[in-house]
Design a protein around this motif. Structure first.
Motif, PDB file in Angstrom:
ATOM      1  N   GLU A  87       0.830  -1.210   0.000  1.00 44.94           N
ATOM      2  CA  GLU A  87       0.000   0.000   0.000  1.00 44.94           C
ATOM      3  C   GLU A  87       0.864   1.258   0.000  1.00 44.94           C
ATOM      4  O   GLU A  87       0.585   2.212  -0.740  1.00 44.94           O
ATOM      5  N   LEU A  88       1.909   1.258   0.828  1.00 42.80           N
ATOM      6  CA  LEU A  88       2.790   2.432   0.880  1.00 42.80           C
ATOM      7  C   LEU A  88       3.518   2.640  -0.444  1.00 42.80           C
ATOM      8  O   LEU A  88       3.705   3.780  -0.886  1.00 42.80           O
ATOM      9  N   ARG A  89       3.928   1.538  -1.082  1.00 44.36           N
ATOM     10  CA  ARG A  89       4.595   1.669  -2.382  1.00 44.36           C
ATOM     11  C   ARG A  89       3.649   2.262  -3.420  1.00 44.36           C
ATOM     12  O   ARG A  89       4.034   3.135  -4.197  1.00 44.36           O
ATOM     13  N   ASP A  90       2.399   1.765  -3.424  1.00 48.14           N
ATOM     14  CA  ASP A  90       1.415   2.299  -4.371  1.00 48.14           C
ATOM     15  C   ASP A  90       1.143   3.771  -4.095  1.00 48.14           C
ATOM     16  O   ASP A  90       1.068   4.582  -5.028  1.00 48.14           O
ATOM     17  N   LYS A  93       4.109   5.832  -5.171  1.00 45.95           N
ATOM     18  CA  LYS A  93       4.158   5.917  -6.632  1.00 45.95           C
ATOM     19  C   LYS A  93       3.158   6.944  -7.146  1.00 45.95           C
ATOM     20  O   LYS A  93       3.473   7.766  -8.008  1.00 45.95           O
ATOM     21  N   LYS A  94       1.953   6.933  -6.570  1.00 48.76           N
ATOM     22  CA  LYS A  94       0.918   7.886  -6.976  1.00 48.76           C
ATOM     23  C   LYS A  94       1.332   9.314  -6.631  1.00 48.76           C
ATOM     24  O   LYS A  94       1.196  10.232  -7.442  1.00 48.76           O
ATOM     25  N   GLU A  95       1.859   9.515  -5.414  1.00 44.62           N
ATOM     26  CA  GLU A  95       2.292  10.854  -5.010  1.00 44.62           C
ATOM     27  C   GLU A  95       3.431  11.352  -5.890  1.00 44.62           C
ATOM     28  O   GLU A  95       3.476  12.536  -6.245  1.00 44.62           O
ATOM     29  N   LEU A  96       4.340  10.459  -6.249  1.00 45.62           N
ATOM     30  CA  LEU A  96       5.449  10.853  -7.118  1.00 45.62           C
ATOM     31  C   LEU A  96       4.943  11.248  -8.504  1.00 45.62           C
ATOM     32  O   LEU A  96       5.401  12.248  -9.075  1.00 45.62           O
TER      33      LEU A  96
END
Length: 177
Positions: A87-90, A93-96
């Protein structure tokens, strides 16, 4: 050379094997006399001495049950941790992606603004150069100069040049040629 007592001629006798055999003979009877410390406590209670190995104690049922529960709790925590990592990776990735999108938009807006201000400055400069009248040269130069009296210690003292330009602006030179 025989006088030194070195019998190097006997190649069939291994000195290490000879030493081990001699020590084995001397220590052979000691094993029966020694009682292990764990079995000594049993002999004081009236139990017979057991020189082999003390009996292996089985774990109580509560401890077995706790170990199994602990194992399942740890496995559950590991699964939850993996979920949270994904979840944190997703989310990262979205924030980036959002940041890159906003950054690109900001850069394009800045570029457009700079182009527009450059066009306006160019139009203003062309308009001012078209209005050149004799005697207004020093006034135009005075517009380009910074007459702020604040100065820092690291910059040069330009007060004399400033006063000369102001003086020429107020009383321009006349060419009577």
């Amino acid at each position: 050379m025989d006088g030194f007592g070195d019998n190097f001629d006997q190649a069939d006798v291994d000195p290490a094997a000879e030493f081990l055999a001699r020590e084995k003979d001397q220590l052979a009877g000691l094993c029966d006399d020694v009682i292990p410390a764990a079995s000594e406590s049993n002999t004081s209670e009236g139990a017979p001495a057991n020189s082999v190995n003390p009996p292996v104690r089985e774990e109580p049922e509560k401890i077995k049950k706790w170990r199994e529960e602990q194992q399942t709790r740890l496995e559950e925590k590991d699964r939850e941790e993996e979920k949270k990592k994904l979840e944190l990776r997703d989310q990262a990735k979205k924030e980036l992606e959002d940041w890159y999108k906003n950054h690109g938009e900001a850069i394009s807006k800045t570029k457009a603004s700079n182009r527009e201000s450059a066009k306006n400055a160019e139009k203003q400069f062309v308009a001012e150069t078209a209005e050149i009248e004799p005697g207004t040269e020093w006034e135009r130069i005075a517009k380009l100069c910074d007459f702020n009296p604040k100065s820092s210690k690291s910059s040069r003292d330009v007060s004399r040049m400033r006063s000369i330009i102001l003086q020429l602006k107020q009383t321009p030179l006349t060419n009577n040629a």
